[in-house]
Design an enzyme around this catalytic site. Structure first.
Site, short mmCIF file in Angstrom:
data_model
loop_
_atom_site.label_atom_id
_atom_site.label_comp_id
_atom_site.label_asym_id
_atom_site.label_seq_id
_atom_site.Cartn_x
_atom_site.Cartn_y
_atom_site.Cartn_z
N CYS A 1 -2.00 -2.12 -10.93
CA CYS A 1 -2.14 -0.59 -10.55
C CYS A 1 -2.89 0.04 -11.52
CB CYS A 1 -1.01 -0.05 -10.23
SG CYS A 1 -1.17 1.88 -9.70
N GLY B 1 -5.06 -5.83 3.08
CA GLY B 1 -4.69 -4.26 2.75
C GLY B 1 -5.39 -3.28 3.66
N ARG B 2 -6.58 -2.99 3.32
CA ARG B 2 -7.13 -1.65 3.98
C ARG B 2 -7.48 -2.23 5.37
NH1 ARG B 2 -11.72 -0.84 0.20
NH2 ARG B 2 -11.29 -2.95 0.01
N ASN C 1 -6.99 -11.76 -2.60
CA ASN C 1 -7.10 -10.26 -2.11
C ASN C 1 -8.21 -9.55 -2.54
OD1 ASN C 1 -5.68 -7.35 -3.23
ND2 ASN C 1 -5.75 -7.79 -1.13
N GLY C 2 -8.76 -8.97 -1.64
CA GLY C 2 -9.75 -7.99 -1.96
C GLY C 2 -10.84 -8.10 -0.75
N ASP C 3 -11.24 -6.95 0.22
CA ASP C 3 -12.24 -6.94 1.01
C ASP C 3 -11.92 -7.79 2.18
OD1 ASP C 3 -13.30 -5.07 -0.57
OD2 ASP C 3 -14.95 -6.13 -1.43
N LYS D 1 1.37 -9.29 -8.82
CA LYS D 1 0.08 -9.05 -8.32
C LYS D 1 -0.88 -8.41 -9.33
CE LYS D 1 -2.10 -6.60 -4.49
NZ LYS D 1 -2.47 -5.22 -4.89
N MET E 1 0.86 -1.21 0.02
CA MET E 1 0.02 0.02 0.08
C MET E 1 0.76 1.20 -0.11
SD MET E 1 -3.23 -0.76 2.57
CE MET E 1 -2.40 -1.43 3.97
C1 LIG Z 1 -3.52 3.64 0.16
C2 LIG Z 1 -3.60 2.31 -0.74
C3 LIG Z 1 -2.26 2.13 -1.50
C4 LIG Z 1 -2.16 1.05 -2.51
N1 LIG Z 1 -1.00 0.82 -3.02
C5 LIG Z 1 -0.70 -0.29 -3.75
C6 LIG Z 1 0.44 -0.58 -4.11
O1 LIG Z 1 1.56 0.28 -4.29
N2 LIG Z 1 0.56 -1.68 -5.11
C7 LIG Z 1 -0.31 -2.68 -5.33
O2 LIG Z 1 -0.01 -3.50 -5.91
N3 LIG Z 1 -1.51 -2.55 -4.39
C8 LIG Z 1 -1.67 -1.34 -3.85
N4 LIG Z 1 -2.83 -0.95 -3.35
C9 LIG Z 1 -4.06 -2.10 -3.39
C10 LIG Z 1 -3.86 -3.20 -2.29
O3 LIG Z 1 -2.81 -3.92 -2.37
C11 LIG Z 1 -4.96 -4.32 -2.39
O4 LIG Z 1 -4.94 -4.97 -3.67
C12 LIG Z 1 -6.35 -3.51 -2.38
O5 LIG Z 1 -6.56 -2.51 -1.42
C13 LIG Z 1 -7.68 -4.55 -2.18
O6 LIG Z 1 -7.19 -5.38 -0.92
P1 LIG Z 1 -7.91 -4.74 0.50
O7 LIG Z 1 -9.46 -4.83 0.18
O8 LIG Z 1 -7.52 -5.74 1.67
O9 LIG Z 1 -7.80 -3.44 0.74
C14 LIG Z 1 -3.09 -0.03 -2.58
C15 LIG Z 1 -4.55 0.30 -1.78
C16 LIG Z 1 -4.43 1.11 -1.05
C17 LIG Z 1 -5.97 1.38 -0.19
#
Ligand SMILES: Cc1cc2nc3c(=O)[nH]c(=O)nc-3n(C[C@H](O)[C@H](O)[C@H](O)COP(=O)(O)O)c2cc1C
Length: 344
Positions: free
Chosen positions: A111, A235-236, A211-213, A150, A28
């Site tokens: 991304c 992540g979040r 990954n996701g949610d 990823k 992130m």
């Molecule tokens: C603030 C923020 C920054 C992120 N930066 C990246 C990143 O640098 N590289 C990447 O592959 N995904 C990035 N993501 C995506 C997360 O790795 C993840 O795939 C996405 O948030 C879904 O997972 P979650 O629902 O657990 O948050 C970012 C997400 C957030 C919220």
């Protein structure tokens, strides 16, 4: 009364890297720096990812890029995620990551940010499988450590390319694939489609990191049971609550939700985190990063409005720590909200 059966959590292997459990901290930008990776690792993440780092920045010796890949070992095993579109530059950057001590290199192919996609990197690679393949071959050639990618599911909901990309990646010697189960076009607007993670798992033999949610410990268990994915990437759900990892582990082990850590324990973690940020950055940057994290920790704690106001005005990390200490009783008495998240 029935007693809940505890089972040993099974880890998984990414190439030569043996992981003690399935939980992985997602990359992130602006969040997964060394201090945060260290905290997540201590609280149970088996593997942590840096934010995406420009391959070109690394190769040109940009100090900001170089700083992003630093580790003191406390976050290990850790992965460095790189982005770019030129196979040679990506290979050189991967070699730098390896030399600097990364345990694994990850290629960003998901991304959706226009600045990245316009340069043919990130999610743009989902539409350019030939270039993606050349990057993977070039990077694989120089790496002794494991390689992951990823991805998002595709460019749009109608066009799911993740299984095709994953098969190609597997042939190129990629050791695991992380799937954020949304297309590029959706940002965060729809729910992640976990069915796509199961579909991907059935189409490749390398491990799949779902990954996701995953925003709560229960989500981790549900994702694993629904998809059979070997890794669970969060992540979040970890921002402002890195103890999601210890609680998710307890959930995977016993199928039962453990309570949120006590308020005093939460604030001990926050203090340690702030100290670690102070030690890692120059003062101005440290203040900025510390505020971003502290505001996350305060989220969903209604009586913390006053603390938040003082935190926004603070002019040093020492001042932030003092604010936390002064309001410890108030903050410690309030539970946070389960699964609070914000859309990027
Ligand atoms: C603030 C923020 C920054 C992120 N930066 C990246 C990143 O640098 N590289 C990447 O592959 N995904 C990035 N993501 C995506 C997360 O790795 C993840 O795939 C996405 O948030 C879904 O997972 P979650 O629902 O657990 O948050 C970012 C997400 C957030 C919220």
């Amino acid at each position: 009364m029935m007693t809940q059966k505890r089972c040993r959590v099974v880890g998984f292997r990414i190439g030569s890297l043996e992981l003690e459990n399935p939980l992985v901290l997602a990359p992130m930008a602006g969040f997964t720096d060394l201090p945060f990776r260290r905290i997540c690792r201590r609280l149970g993440a088996a593997l942590t990812y840096t934010e995406m780092v420009s391959a070109q920045g690394l190769v040109l010796g940009n100090p900001m890029s170089r700083r992003l890949i630093l580790s003191d070992g406390s976050d290990r095993p850790f992965a460095v995620q790189i982005f770019g579109s030129d196979p040679d530059v990506m290979a050189q950057a991967a070699r730098i990551c390896q030399e600097e001590g990364a345990d694994l290199v990850d290629i960003n192919m998901g991304c959706p940010v226009p600045k990245v996609v316009k340069r043919g990197a990130g999610a743009a690679l989902l539409e350019r499988p030939l270039v993606a393949g050349r990057i993977l071959e070039a990077v694989r050639r120089v790496l002794r450590i494991p390689l992951t990618i990823k991805v998002r599911s595709g460019w749009t909901a109608e066009q799911v390319v993740a299984p095709e990309i994953a098969r190609m990646a597997q042939e190129c010697g990629v050791d695991a694939i992380a799937l954020h189960a949304r297309p590029r076009s959706q940002g965060y607007t729809h729910c992640a489609q976990w069915a796509l993670i199961r579909q991907l798992r059935e189409s490749v033999s390398i491990p799949v990191i779902g990954n996701g949610d995953v925003l709560s410990p229960a989500d981790a268990l549900t994702l694993r049971d629904a998809t059979g994915c070997q890794g669970i990437m969060i992540g979040r759900g970890a921002r402002g609550g890195p103890w999601i990892f210890s609680r998710a582990l307890a959930m995977l082990e016993g199928g039962r939700l453990s309570p949120e850590p006590a308020g005093s324990e939460v604030w001990r973690i926050v203090e340690t985190h702030l100290e670690s940020i102070r030690d890692h950055y120059a003062p101005d940057r440290a203040l900025h990063v510390a505020k971003a994290h502290l505001l996350r920790y305060l989220r969903g704690r209604p009586a913390s409005a006053r603390v938040r106001e003082s935190a926004v005005r603070a002019s040093s990390v020492a001042a932030l720590r003092a604010i936390v200490r002064d309001h410890l009783t108030l903050l410690a008495s309030e539970p946070g909200e389960e699964g609070v998240s914000s859309q990027q």
